[in-house]
Design a protein around this motif. Structure first.
Motif, PDB file in Angstrom:
ATOM      1  N   GLY A 312       0.796  -1.216   0.000  1.00 58.84           N
ATOM      2  CA  GLY A 312       0.000   0.000   0.000  1.00 58.84           C
ATOM      3  C   GLY A 312       0.828   1.265   0.000  1.00 58.84           C
ATOM      4  O   GLY A 312       2.014   1.275   0.321  1.00 58.84           O
ATOM      5  N   HIS A 334      -2.930  -5.882   1.502  1.00 58.23           N
ATOM      6  CA  HIS A 334      -3.042  -4.434   1.451  1.00 58.23           C
ATOM      7  C   HIS A 334      -2.481  -3.930   0.123  1.00 58.23           C
ATOM      8  O   HIS A 334      -1.285  -4.042  -0.132  1.00 58.23           O
ATOM      9  N   GLN A 336      -3.805  -0.735  -0.952  1.00 61.98           N
ATOM     10  CA  GLN A 336      -4.477   0.559  -0.953  1.00 61.98           C
ATOM     11  C   GLN A 336      -3.567   1.692  -1.417  1.00 61.98           C
ATOM     12  O   GLN A 336      -2.363   1.623  -1.332  1.00 61.98           O
ATOM     13  N   ASN A 337      -4.224   2.749  -1.908  1.00 66.31           N
ATOM     14  CA  ASN A 337      -3.562   3.990  -2.292  1.00 66.31           C
ATOM     15  C   ASN A 337      -2.459   3.756  -3.324  1.00 66.31           C
ATOM     16  O   ASN A 337      -1.318   4.147  -3.147  1.00 66.31           O
ATOM     17  N   ASP A 358      -7.783  -4.908   1.739  1.00 68.00           N
ATOM     18  CA  ASP A 358      -7.825  -3.452   1.627  1.00 68.00           C
ATOM     19  C   ASP A 358      -7.355  -3.053   0.231  1.00 68.00           C
ATOM     20  O   ASP A 358      -6.163  -3.087  -0.066  1.00 68.00           O
ATOM     21  N   LEU A 359      -8.306  -2.689  -0.609  1.00 68.36           N
ATOM     22  CA  LEU A 359      -8.017  -2.258  -1.983  1.00 68.36           C
ATOM     23  C   LEU A 359      -8.433  -0.811  -2.181  1.00 68.36           C
ATOM     24  O   LEU A 359      -8.631  -0.352  -3.315  1.00 68.36           O
ATOM     25  N   SER A 360      -8.557  -0.062  -1.119  1.00 72.53           N
ATOM     26  CA  SER A 360      -9.073   1.306  -1.168  1.00 72.53           C
ATOM     27  C   SER A 360      -8.149   2.241  -1.943  1.00 72.53           C
ATOM     28  O   SER A 360      -6.958   1.978  -2.118  1.00 72.53           O
ATOM     29  N   GLU A 361      -8.725   3.339  -2.438  1.00 78.76           N
ATOM     30  CA  GLU A 361      -7.998   4.424  -3.099  1.00 78.76           C
ATOM     31  C   GLU A 361      -7.191   3.931  -4.298  1.00 78.76           C
ATOM     32  O   GLU A 361      -5.985   4.090  -4.376  1.00 78.76           O
ATOM     33  N   ASN A 362      -7.904   3.305  -5.220  1.00 75.30           N
ATOM     34  CA  ASN A 362      -7.329   2.908  -6.492  1.00 75.30           C
ATOM     35  C   ASN A 362      -8.313   3.315  -7.596  1.00 75.30           C
ATOM     36  O   ASN A 362      -9.207   4.132  -7.362  1.00 75.30           O
ATOM     37  N   ASN A 383     -12.234  -3.251   2.799  1.00 78.98           N
ATOM     38  CA  ASN A 383     -12.147  -1.819   2.507  1.00 78.98           C
ATOM     39  C   ASN A 383     -11.974  -1.606   1.005  1.00 78.98           C
ATOM     40  O   ASN A 383     -10.916  -1.869   0.450  1.00 78.98           O
ATOM     41  N   ASN A 387     -12.958   3.920  -5.039  1.00 80.11           N
ATOM     42  CA  ASN A 387     -12.698   3.244  -6.290  1.00 80.11           C
ATOM     43  C   ASN A 387     -13.856   3.563  -7.242  1.00 80.11           C
ATOM     44  O   ASN A 387     -14.502   4.607  -7.087  1.00 80.11           O
ATOM     45  N   ILE A 442      -4.901   0.331   8.992  1.00 82.65           N
ATOM     46  CA  ILE A 442      -6.022   0.743   8.154  1.00 82.65           C
ATOM     47  C   ILE A 442      -6.425   2.156   8.543  1.00 82.65           C
ATOM     48  O   ILE A 442      -6.506   2.483   9.728  1.00 82.65           O
TER      49      ILE A 442
END
Length: 591
Positions: A312, A334, A336-337, A358-362, A383, A387, A442
């Motif tokens: 991440g 993770h 993310q981002n 956590d795959l957030s902010e892609n 998470n 996205n 997280i």
């Protein structure tokens, strides 16, 4: 005498000093308090003293530092871990030249360390971590005769390790723990002499240097390397040679989380080197929070023992490779981002042991696949925020009984909130104990703030569906999630009323229902939420008197309620009497 682990309370009896033939006294893991009695100095044959994990306190100078009647010092093992001892180490302690183990972990010992520490030539295990030692510059003289030293632990003290660049230690250590002391700014050159090193902790060690070429040997020989939270510059070596390249037969951990590795911006740059795929027994790989770019090497699928993968907070791009679905031992993923795009590879449904995803902010664009609920039964933290996921929330997510975090915020999700959310048992009854060998990380937007959850992550129980296109009413079933800390349904198209049973959310701390089309009065039961410290009901179609009493009295910011023309009462300036008269006049005029 061994009385360890018996829940014994009270003081250590003074009469123990009469047991002059005693060679071993172990009182560890009890509830002993007070100080070590001075009579201990009469035990001239004592070779092993273990008082660790108690509630003992006082100065060691008053007991171990008192003049001894013994002509020789026979003590070989001294363990005082996890107590409350204060003051400096007594000079008499350095006279125990037969001392093999000195373990003082987690006390409140302070002051400088004497150069005579280097005279303990028999010492093989030294642990003074998590104390308050300060004012000491550890130099070559502190280690001058420690030829037998195998484990050196000096972490979490205000110490500065300052040795000559050409210093060759007299020892060959297998474990070195130097996190949160000052080792830098240069990478310690003397480490290249340590050919038997298995554990190296050097996190937060004030290093602002490039990784030297010789350090690559440790990638193959060490079981644990932690260089996190430094200012290391440059790239991970793209090629690493080592005689153990194909002979690794133990679990390894390679952790570079939080390093800032590149000249002006101080972040690690470059692509992820493919030689990492040769670490077949790797259990934890954390190279997060850098400036790595490029794609995830497809050969990562070879890391069959991997349990924790954190890439991440980098600049990685491309698609998530199908090969990650081969990591069937993975507990945490993770990503993310970063700048990943496309959909979720269906191979990820093979990760049946996954606890955190956590795959957030892609830039991922896909429906939320039903197989997440069907094939990932251990999932606790999901998470996907920020996205481009679209479509309805699949009913299969309700199969995840252990789910504690569901964050689908800031996507393009439509449809209603499933009524089966009351199947999230962990959100109804609270979390169950689970143990991982690493610390999760997280970030969650709660109470209007971005909060970081690490060691306290297990206490987070949250649903965030904000900034989507969700329609319909708030299901009554959501009100049964008694253990929920955070509920954010803001910036959607929800209609209907706020459920009267909202007081069932008895543990709720943060509630955001703003920017929807909710109507009707605010339930009086809302005032029964004793833990509520953040509330936002703004920009809806609510009307009537704002409830008062209990916790709501402390939430007196008018912005909580603005954008609801029909609301009146404190903390708004609109009087309910005037509002009522105006409403009646309006009805009368229309009549």
């Amino acid at each position: 005498m061994d009385l360890s682990g018996n829940n014994i309370q009270g003081l250590i009896p003074h009469c123990f000093g009469n047991l002059t033939s005693l060679t071993s006294l172990h009182l560890a893991r009890n509830r002993l308090e007070g100080s070590i009695p001075n009579s201990i100095r009469h035990l001239c044959r004592l070779q092993s003293l273990d008082l660790s994990v108690n509630e003992l306190s006082g100065s060691l100078t008053d007991s171990l530092g008192a003049p001894s009647e013994c002509l020789s010092y026979s003590l070989q093992m001294l363990s005082l871990d996890d107590n409350h001892f204060t003051g400096q180490l007594p000079n008499q302690l350095y006279m125990h030249t037969n001392l093999n183990t000195l373990s003082l972990y987690s006390n409140s010992l302070s002051g400088p360390l004497a150069d005579s520490l280097g005279n303990l030539s028999m010492l093989s295990f030294l642990d003074i971590s998590y104390n308050k030692f300060s004012g000491s510059i550890l130099s070559e003289s502190h280690f001058s005769k420690l030829t037998n030293l195998k484990a050196l632990a000096i972490s979490k003290n205000s110490l500065f390790l300052h040795v000559s660049p050409n210093w060759v230690p007299p020892f060959q250590a297998t474990e070195i723990y130097m996190d949160s002391i000052k080792v830098g700014p240069h990478f310690p050159q003397w480490l290249c002499t340590q050919t038997k090193l298995n554990f190296l902790y050097m996190s937060n060690a004030s290093i602002s240097d490039a990784i030297p070429d010789w350090f690559g040997n440790f990638f193959w020989t060490c079981s644990y390397i932690d260089l996190s939270k430094n200012d290391i510059r440059g790239e991970l070596p793209m090629r690493v040679e080592g005689r153990y390249m194909f002979e690794i037969d133990y679990r390894s951990t390679f952790e570079f989380s939080g390093n800032h590795l590149e000249f002006s911006s101080n972040h690690l740059t470059g692509e992820i080197p493919k030689w990492l795929c040769n670490l077949k027994d790797l259990a934890v790989l954390d190279i997060s929070s850098n400036k790595l770019f490029g794609e995830i090497p497809s050969c990562f699928g070879k890391l069959q023992e991997l349990e924790y993968l954190d890439l991440g907070n980098n600049h990685l791009f491309g698609h998530i490779p199908n090969s990650l679905g081969s990591l069937t031992n993975l507990h945490t993923l993770h990503l993310q981002n970063n700048k990943f795009k496309g959909g979720l590879p269906s191979s990820l449904q093979n990760l049946g042991r996954l606890v955190t995803l956590d795959l957030s902010e892609n830039g991922l664009m896909d429906v939320i696949p039903p197989w997440i609920g069907e094939n990932l039964p251990s999932l606790r933290f999901l998470n996907f925020q920020k996205n481009k996921f679209f479509g309805d929330i699949p009913l299969q997510l309700c199969y995840l009984k252990d789910l504690q975090l569901l964050n689908l915020a800031n996507n393009n999700i439509s449809g209603p909130i499933p009524r089966c959310f009351n199947n999230f048992t962990a959100m109804v009854n609270g979390f169950s104990i689970f143990l991982l060998n690493y610390v999760e990380n997280i970030h969650e937007d709660i109470k209007g703030l971005e909060l970081e959850y690490t060691t306290n992550l297990r206490f987070l129980i949250s649903i965030d569906l904000s900034e989507n296109h969700i329609i319909g009413e708030i299901p009554l079933e959501v009100m049964s999630l008694r253990a929920l800390n955070n509920l954010n349904l803001s910036r959607n198209n929800l209609s209907g009323t706020i459920p009267q049973t909202i007081d069932n959310l008895s543990k709720i701390e943060s509630l955001d229902l703003s920017m929807n089309a909710l109507s009707g009065p605010i339930p009086q039961s809302l005032s029964s939420l004793n833990f509520l410290s953040y509330l936002n009901l703004s920009f809806n179609k609510l009307y009537g008197r704002i409830p008062t009493g209990h916790q709501l009295q402390t939430l007196d910011n008018p912005s909580i309620y603005i954008g609801n023309e029909g609301l009146c009462g404190v903390p708004l300036l609109k009087s309910c009497l005037l509002w009522f008269l105006g409403k009646c006049r309006s009805i009368f005029c229309k009549g």
